[in-house]
Enzyme design. Structure first.
Site, short mmCIF file in Angstrom:
data_model
loop_
_atom_site.label_atom_id
_atom_site.label_comp_id
_atom_site.label_asym_id
_atom_site.label_seq_id
_atom_site.Cartn_x
_atom_site.Cartn_y
_atom_site.Cartn_z
N HIS A 1 -57.19 -25.32 -3.06
CA HIS A 1 -57.50 -23.89 -3.08
C HIS A 1 -58.73 -23.56 -3.90
O HIS A 1 -59.20 -22.42 -3.88
CB HIS A 1 -56.27 -23.07 -3.51
CG HIS A 1 -55.95 -23.07 -4.97
ND1 HIS A 1 -54.93 -23.83 -5.49
CD2 HIS A 1 -56.48 -22.40 -6.00
CE1 HIS A 1 -54.85 -23.61 -6.79
NE2 HIS A 1 -55.79 -22.75 -7.13
N ASP B 1 -51.68 -29.24 -2.00
CA ASP B 1 -52.81 -28.50 -2.54
C ASP B 1 -53.68 -29.46 -3.36
O ASP B 1 -53.63 -29.50 -4.58
CB ASP B 1 -52.30 -27.35 -3.41
CG ASP B 1 -53.39 -26.37 -3.80
OD1 ASP B 1 -54.58 -26.65 -3.51
OD2 ASP B 1 -53.07 -25.33 -4.40
N SER C 1 -56.72 -24.27 -12.42
CA SER C 1 -56.49 -24.95 -11.15
C SER C 1 -57.45 -26.10 -10.92
O SER C 1 -58.66 -25.99 -11.17
CB SER C 1 -56.67 -23.97 -9.98
OG SER C 1 -55.59 -23.10 -9.89
#
Length: 254
Positions: free
Chosen positions: A70, A113, A205
């Site tokens: 992402h 992810d 992230s």
């Protein structure tokens, strides 16, 4: 501006939401972490996405960075290498989306992810170096109860980015324990226990979860509890993606 950025990042990430869980986006630094000493994590890189969001990644080879899928839903990314000051490193490299590789299971299947960035060749030194991945013989290892470190430069609640790398020492828990907080955890996800309020948070992230003993990267930071204060930290499990990483990058350990 900060609210708009948060909404944009969550939308482009096609966020997976479970009970009390959210895919990470810019908001806070690692909660209750500590300042890393310079050179603690020479594999850690700061990512500035061209849409204004920030994330992290890890150097796994001279021409490869591992991150979250992402973080690669953008046109280009600036990679900052070689300093605990994530946005003022020894080296800055801009890479466009032609060099992004997102796992084919993302975003339609939970637990995938994970992504790769192919970069120009970067030389290693005392401040820039790779982190090794698990061996193929460790594919079945779940790493439950192992102690690890996770680091990042997430944005702070006042809208400013963390200027210095923040780290936390955490312990891997079983997916069944993690599911008690979130209701559903894919087998290809993994979690660490929230102890003393420690948690990854927005802007972290793509960063690495690395074992303390014989350091190797076993997770990619991807999700946390809403508000980053009420549940385990979440990662994509590297051992379940070793074949894909080898296919795309040629990097493998036996």
């Amino acid at each position: 501006m900060k609210l708009e950025l948060l909404v944009l990042f969550l939308a482009t990430a096609t966020a997976r939401r479970h009970r009390n869980r959210t895919t990470l986006a810019p908001d806070n630094i690692i909660v209750n972490g500590y300042n890393a000493y310079e050179g603690k994590a020479p594999y850690a890189v700061g990512l500035r996405l061209n849409n204004g969001a920030v994330g992290g990644g890890s150097v796994i080879g001279n021409t490869w960075v591992l991150t979250a899928a992402h973080c690669l839903t953008t046109e280009s990314v600036e990679i900052n290498y070689g300093s605990n000051r994530g946005w003022d490193g020894q080296l800055k490299v801009n890479v466009n989306k032609d060099n992004f590789f997102r796992h084919p299971g993302y975003p339609n299947t939970a637990g995938h992810d994970i992504g790769l960035i192919r970069t120009p060749h970067v030389n290693f030194n005392d401040r820039i170096n790779k982190v090794v991945l698990p061996k193929f013989s460790q594919k079945a290892e779940r790493f439950e109860n192992w102690w690890c470190v996770a680091c990042g430069w997430g944005g702070m609640a006042n809208g400013q980015l963390a200027n210095w790398l923040q780290c936390m020492d955490v312990q891997v828990i079983s997916n069944s324990e993690c599911a008690r907080s979130y209701g559903n955890v894919a087998s290809t996800d993994m979690c660490t226990r929230q102890t003393d309020g420690k948690s990854v948070c927005g802007g972290d992230s793509g960063g690495a979860l690395v074992t303390h003993d014989n350091p190797m990267q076993i997770g990619v930071i991807t999700f946390a509890s809403a508000g980053c204060k009420s549940g385990p930290s979440g990662y994509t499990r590297v051992t379940d993606h070793l074949d894909w990483i080898r296919e795309k990058s040629g990097i493998a350990y036996y």
